[in-house]
Write a protein that holds these residues in place. Structure first.
Motif, PDB file in Angstrom:
ATOM      1  N   UNK A 258      12.537  80.355  36.604  1.00  0.00           N
ATOM      2  CA  UNK A 258      12.218  78.932  36.496  1.00  0.00           C
ATOM      3  C   UNK A 258      13.485  78.129  36.752  1.00  0.00           C
ATOM      4  N   UNK A 259      13.336  76.988  37.374  1.00  0.00           N
ATOM      5  CA  UNK A 259      14.509  76.146  37.576  1.00  0.00           C
ATOM      6  C   UNK A 259      14.900  75.488  36.256  1.00  0.00           C
ATOM      7  N   UNK A 260      16.183  75.237  36.106  1.00  0.00           N
ATOM      8  CA  UNK A 260      16.650  74.647  34.854  1.00  0.00           C
ATOM      9  C   UNK A 260      17.946  73.886  35.057  1.00  0.00           C
ATOM     10  N   UNK A 261      18.071  72.803  34.317  1.00  0.00           N
ATOM     11  CA  UNK A 261      19.329  72.056  34.329  1.00  0.00           C
ATOM     12  C   UNK A 261      19.506  71.413  32.961  1.00  0.00           C
ATOM     13  N   UNK A 262      20.729  71.099  32.602  1.00  0.00           N
ATOM     14  CA  UNK A 262      20.954  70.519  31.281  1.00  0.00           C
ATOM     15  C   UNK A 262      22.399  70.152  31.059  1.00  0.00           C
ATOM     16  N   UNK A 263      22.663  69.613  29.870  1.00  0.00           N
ATOM     17  CA  UNK A 263      24.038  69.269  29.516  1.00  0.00           C
ATOM     18  C   UNK A 263      24.182  69.297  28.006  1.00  0.00           C
ATOM     19  N   UNK A 264      25.398  69.309  27.547  1.00  0.00           N
ATOM     20  CA  UNK A 264      25.656  69.294  26.114  1.00  0.00           C
ATOM     21  C   UNK A 264      26.913  68.506  25.817  1.00  0.00           C
ATOM     22  N   UNK A 265      26.975  67.940  24.625  1.00  0.00           N
ATOM     23  CA  UNK A 265      28.217  67.312  24.183  1.00  0.00           C
ATOM     24  C   UNK A 265      28.513  67.677  22.739  1.00  0.00           C
ATOM     25  N   UNK A 266      29.784  67.704  22.417  1.00  0.00           N
ATOM     26  CA  UNK A 266      30.234  68.097  21.081  1.00  0.00           C
ATOM     27  C   UNK A 266      30.336  66.877  20.183  1.00  0.00           C
ATOM     28  N   UNK A 267      29.593  66.897  19.083  1.00  0.00           N
ATOM     29  CA  UNK A 267      29.518  65.715  18.221  1.00  0.00           C
ATOM     30  C   UNK A 267      30.862  65.416  17.542  1.00  0.00           C
ATOM     31  N   UNK A 268      31.577  66.444  17.076  1.00  0.00           N
ATOM     32  CA  UNK A 268      32.870  66.197  16.426  1.00  0.00           C
ATOM     33  C   UNK A 268      33.855  65.528  17.387  1.00  0.00           C
ATOM     34  N   UNK A 269      33.824  65.965  18.640  1.00  0.00           N
ATOM     35  CA  UNK A 269      34.701  65.353  19.643  1.00  0.00           C
ATOM     36  C   UNK A 269      34.362  63.877  19.835  1.00  0.00           C
ATOM     37  N   UNK A 270      33.059  63.594  19.853  1.00  0.00           N
ATOM     38  CA  UNK A 270      32.616  62.205  20.021  1.00  0.00           C
ATOM     39  C   UNK A 270      33.113  61.344  18.855  1.00  0.00           C
ATOM     40  N   UNK A 271      33.004  61.885  17.630  1.00  0.00           N
ATOM     41  CA  UNK A 271      33.448  61.126  16.457  1.00  0.00           C
ATOM     42  C   UNK A 271      34.935  60.803  16.551  1.00  0.00           C
ATOM     43  N   UNK A 272      35.702  61.791  16.979  1.00  0.00           N
ATOM     44  CA  UNK A 272      37.140  61.594  17.140  1.00  0.00           C
ATOM     45  C   UNK A 272      37.405  60.502  18.176  1.00  0.00           C
ATOM     46  N   UNK A 273      36.686  60.581  19.278  1.00  0.00           N
ATOM     47  CA  UNK A 273      36.877  59.631  20.370  1.00  0.00           C
ATOM     48  C   UNK A 273      36.486  58.214  19.950  1.00  0.00           C
ATOM     49  N   UNK A 274      35.384  58.093  19.209  1.00  0.00           N
ATOM     50  CA  UNK A 274      34.952  56.772  18.754  1.00  0.00           C
ATOM     51  C   UNK A 274      36.014  56.152  17.852  1.00  0.00           C
TER      52      UNK A 274
END
Lengths: 403, 207
Positions: free
Chosen positions: A306-322
């Motif tokens: 089956x075809x598939x695509x996706x992405x992910x992000x790290x929540x702790x990294x986002x908190x640090x960046x914010x």
């Protein structure tokens, strides 16, 4: 060992940071849901086999494993895409429909990041199964960009590439198949020195080496695609370039406040990704804040091609960046009301009524008005109500008291 | 225009590193190694003066966009996520095992004194040889002389220090020279400036 210690690589979240983390996750959940994705919650414990296989294997030393009573090896999930893939494959056995899944959860392992061991990280991501093409590549990219924007991230760059490009060029140059993975990695890491050394060792001609080295520097704004169209005439490259062109044209037409960068040398995790790949970058963070791409061969390993695509992000990294960006929209607000004094039954009645009106209300057990006001200041509460026998005094943070 | 932050290594890499960036048009004019100032601000760039082993750390975290360090440092810090883009061709040396002649650096249970403990562990792990790694931060040649270790793993330039102490190279394990390290994100977020900096160094720099 002291009883207040926790193992290396795990963290307590409390107070403002716990609040911000939940708010951030809620914003992502809302954004993914709005984009038509459905939440999946897979178990924390899976059979270790889920994470094994030729493609996408999680290194065993990076996985926390143990046995169940039947002797089967279990793992604390070291990855969230594979469980979602497993679920999609299980569902697809009966009906081959398109699935849009998102997840927000913790994964466990012994990841080494910045020299720091992390045993538990929170990850959020989307996966789109059952359909490929320009449309879904654009859709997943849009979903990714929107999710970064709702978090209030600024000055974002989205870096787009295609793992098929370097491969196609290598094939056209008649590079033996067994060299290609090494070269793709060297090109992805922009390590000209290593690439030159490897090529020379394998006796590859100077002309060919030059063309391979060029791939390292094939990045910049979207006009890199036009340059590449002139240079790489072979059909496979032309197809890829046209594909990226179409996807980027769609993204551009939506006028997101995001800069688009193209890197045709990008070839991360080459046993896993099969098509367009991308990363979300911020000038205030030293590594990618989001990454993803197409992985059409992984599902086959679960018995359902089956075809598939996706992405992910790290929540702790986002908190640090914010925090770095000074974004406060997820910060915990102080109590809105503080109530104290006596009689106690009336204090509780007042609190109930404030809470019913939707105010976050705290109770103070101070017995004098002065001590009550001090507590308001300490907690940063704007408005207070102090009951003094029969009298009810409204207290404002500034000091004004109304009988 | 985005300002570029450069991590410069103190010590034997300093002078040439500065020349690399000067030649590439960054204003590195009044830089001196013993400056008490930790950050030196110029028009187009900021310079951080740091210990050589820390260069990849600053670049990995993105607090420096670019830096120069030896391949030996990168081998020791092999998990560090930086782009090792160019071989700058100076500070050329070898990483080698040294000791008294006739010692086999790969015999089981060997004791190795080194500044490169991670890299040494990796070498022995790959060969399946058990070794005791003794981590020192300088004058490792003392190891075999005082009987603290059987051999050392260290960088060798001319081999004079070894010779003066009666030691010799037993086996060379890697070549080292100065490398241009770049943060993967900076290369895109400061795309224009970083790209032209790297290309300019690539075209024009001669050691």
């Amino acid at each position: 060992m002291s009883r207040i210690q926790i193992p290396e690589g795990v963290t307590d979240f409390y107070g403002d940071i716990a609040y911000r983390k939940r708010k951030c996750e809620a914003a992502l959940r809302e954004s993914f849901f709005l984009s038509g994705f459905d939440e999946v919650q897979t178990p924390t414990v899976e059979y270790y086999d889920t994470f094994r296989g030729e493609i996408g294997e999680i290194r065993e030393e990076a996985t926390i494993r143990f046995f169940d009573q039947d002797g089967r090896m279990l793992a604390l999930r070291p990855d969230l895409t594979l469980p979602v893939v497993r679920l999609a494959a299980a569902r697809a056995i009966d009906t081959k429909e398109v699935h849009r899944f998102f997840y927000i959860g913790d994964l466990y392992g012994t990841q080494q990041e910045y020299g720091m061991k992390r045993r538990q990280v929170t990850q959020a991501g989307c996966e789109l199964f059952g359909i490929g093409g320009v449309g879904t590549d654009a859709e997943i990219l849009i979903t990714a960009i929107r999710s970064m924007l709702v978090l209030g991230l600024k000055d974002l760059v989205i870096d787009v590439g295609h793992v098929g490009f370097v491969r196609a060029v290598c094939k056209d140059l008649n590079i033996p198949e067994e060299f290609i993975p090494t070269m793709m990695k060297q090109i992805d890491e922009k390590n000209e020195t290593a690439l030159l050394a490897f090529c020379e060792k394998q006796g590859i001609g100077a002309d060919v080496i030059k063309q391979l080295v060029n791939l390292i520097y094939l990045f910049g704004s979207a006009d890199v695609l036009d340059q590449a169209k002139e240079i790489y005439r072979i059909p496979e490259c032309q197809i890829i370039l046209r594909h990226l062109d179409e996807v980027i044209a769609i993204i551009r037409s939506l006028q997101f406040p995001v800069r688009i960068s193209v890197d045709l040398g990008m070839a991360p995790n080459i046993h896993y990704y099969t098509g367009m790949v991308f990363r979300g970058l911020s000038p205030l963070f030293g590594s990618s804040i989001l990454s993803g791409g197409r992985y059409d061969q992984l599902m086959e390993q679960f018995g359902v091609p089956m075809e598939a695509t996706g992405f992910a992000l790290g929540v702790e990294n986002i908190l640090y960046l914010l925090e770095q960006q000074g974004v406060t929209m997820f910060s915990r607000p102080p109590l809105q009301y503080l109530v104290g004094g006596c009689p106690v039954d009336l204090v509780y009645q007042r609190i109930q009524s404030y809470m019913d009106q939707g105010y976050r209300t705290g109770i103070s057990y101070q017995t004098t008005l002065d001590a009550f006001r001090e507590e308001m200041v300490r907690q940063g509460v704007e408005r207070g109500l102090f009951l003094d026998g029969k009298k009810e005094l409204s207290v404002e943070k500034g000091g004004a008291i109304h009988g | 225009m985005a300002k570029i932050t450069v991590a410069l290594a103190k010590g034997r890499l300093f002078q040439k590193s500065m020349e690399v960036f000067q030649q590439a048009g960054l204003d590195a004019d009044d830089l001196t190694e013993d400056s008490r100032q930790l950050i030196i601000k110029g028009e187009r760039a900021e310079f951080l003066i740091v210990k050589p082993v820390d260069v990849p750390v600053y670049v990995e975290h993105g607090v420096a966009d670019v830096g120069i360090c030896g391949k030996d440092t990168l081998l020791e810090k092999s998990g560090t996520n930086v782009l090792e883009m160019l071989d700058l061709g100076f500070a050329v040396c070898k990483l080698a095992f040294a000791g008294y002649g006739g010692t086999d650096p790969y015999q089981s249970g060997i004791r190795v004194a080194t500044k490169y403990q991670n890299y040494a562990r990796q070498i022995y792990r790959e060969r399946g040889v058990s070794a005791e790694i003794i981590s020192l931060s300088g004058s490792v040649e003392l190891g075999p002389i005082l009987g603290l270790s059987d051999v050392i793993l260290d960088i060798v330039e001319s081999g004079r220090t070894l010779k003066e102490n009666g030691l010799s190279v037993l086996e060379e394990v890697a070549n080292s020279s100065a490398r241009l390290c770049v943060n993967r994100v900076s290369l895109k977020t400061k795309g224009k400036e970083m790209r032209s900096l790297v290309l300019r160094i690539r075209e024009e720099w001669k050691p």
